[in-house]
Design an enzyme around this catalytic site. Sequence first.
Site, PDB file in Angstrom:
ATOM      1  CG  ASN A   9      -1.675   1.221   1.448  1.00 38.19           C
ATOM      2  OD1 ASN A   9      -1.912   1.799   0.498  1.00 38.19           O
ATOM      3  ND2 ASN A   9      -2.302   1.470   2.651  1.00 38.19           N
ATOM      4  CE  LYS A  11      -0.308   3.514   4.763  1.00 37.06           C
ATOM      5  NZ  LYS A  11      -0.353   3.347   6.129  1.00 37.06           N
ATOM      6  CG  HIS A  95      -5.900   1.890   4.946  1.00 39.42           C
ATOM      7  ND1 HIS A  95      -5.688   2.954   5.736  1.00 39.42           N
ATOM      8  CD2 HIS A  95      -4.861   1.211   4.798  1.00 39.42           C
ATOM      9  CE1 HIS A  95      -4.591   2.936   6.166  1.00 39.42           C
ATOM     10  NE2 HIS A  95      -4.152   1.383   5.586  1.00 39.42           N
ATOM     11  CD  GLU A  97      -3.192   5.668   6.450  1.00 43.21           C
ATOM     12  OE1 GLU A  97      -3.186   5.543   5.283  1.00 43.21           O
ATOM     13  OE2 GLU A  97      -2.325   5.028   7.219  1.00 43.21           O
ATOM     14  CD  GLU A 172      -3.989  -2.296   7.239  1.00 40.51           C
ATOM     15  OE1 GLU A 172      -2.580  -2.609   6.753  1.00 40.51           O
ATOM     16  OE2 GLU A 172      -4.089  -1.304   6.922  1.00 40.51           O
ATOM     17  N   GLY A 178       2.137   2.221  10.854  1.00 38.96           N
ATOM     18  CA  GLY A 178       2.925   3.038  10.728  1.00 38.96           C
ATOM     19  C   GLY A 178       3.688   3.542  12.131  1.00 38.96           C
ATOM     20  CB  SER A 217       4.844  -1.747  12.539  1.00 41.30           C
ATOM     21  OG  SER A 217       4.316  -0.238  12.486  1.00 41.30           O
TER      22      SER A 217
HETATM   23  P1  PGA Z   1       2.388   0.243   7.650  1.00 40.15           P
HETATM   24  O1  PGA Z   1       0.912   0.695   7.039  1.00 40.15           O
HETATM   25  O2  PGA Z   1       3.120  -0.996   7.335  1.00 40.15           O
HETATM   26  O3  PGA Z   1       3.214   1.436   7.342  1.00 40.15           O
HETATM   27  O4  PGA Z   1       2.334   0.023   9.164  1.00 40.15           O
HETATM   28  C1  PGA Z   1       0.205  -0.499   6.767  1.00 40.15           C
HETATM   29  C2  PGA Z   1      -1.203   0.018   6.063  1.00 40.15           C
HETATM   30  O5  PGA Z   1      -1.455   1.100   6.625  1.00 40.15           O
HETATM   31  O6  PGA Z   1      -1.764  -0.590   5.290  1.00 40.15           O
END
Ligand code: PGA
Length: 260
Positions: A9, A11, A95, A97, A172, A178, A217
């Site tokens: 992903n 982003k 997601h 976000e 997630e 993150g 992460s």
């Molecule tokens: P991350 O993000 O691996 O940077 O924690 C995962 C995601 O948001 O899909």
Amino acid sequence: MRRKLIVGNWKMHGDIHSNQVLLNKLIEGLHDLNDADYVVCVPNPYLSQARDLLHKTNIAWGGQNVNQHEQGAFTGAVAPHMLTDFGCSYVLLGHSERRSIFHETNLTASARFEAAINAGLTPIFCVGETLAEHDAGLTEVIVASQMDAVMATLDENEFALAIKLNMVFAYEPVWAIGSGKTASPEHAQIVHHFMRNRIAKRNQDAAKKVRILYGGSLKAKNAEDLFSMPDVDGGLVGGASLLADEFIAICRIANKYEQT
Ligand code: PGA
């Protein structure tokens, strides 16, 4: 064991030049890893670049969201057929976000799921609890409500279509995204198993087949422990998907698991 799936992903990262460098490294690094599936979800403006570079490779590409409408006065939105026009086979949905920053709800995320499958896209539907919900012991309540929203939206034909398209779910935990704080393999396994049971309530065979990814992460250093859990079928990778060597290393670990 289900065939592992690794999804990057990106982003809101990248530009034409850096994408080209990254994708070429992935093509080179993944071309002989044929025992798992690989996907990159890129920002919409770069879908044609992804298509041009990735067609005829073993890496699929997808969008990071889609609107539930086919067309109309929805400034800034992208319809499902616009993703398939550019060869997308996958789309991320729900997601955290999108939920927290753009106020998407279980209802809209489920409507997008429905629109995506009707356009022939494989949805990767994300669920997960916040830190406060986690600390309050509400993980299963939250995850159940997010899963059940999708299950309730799909009629029998749509559910059959979603199975045919190999729908994917991703756990997630919001507190892991993150943050550098990865869920423990044991915690991931408990929640993934819970999610599979939720699908089984609707259809037991589908539940056995559906791939449930872990995200938050995920790095090469923790991938092995997570992927060896029986209900963890791969990963949804954010930050580490922008680093070619790291992403390839995660894919290499996934590729070691044989499908049975
Ligand atoms: P991350 O993000 O691996 O940077 O924690 C995962 C995601 O948001 O899909």
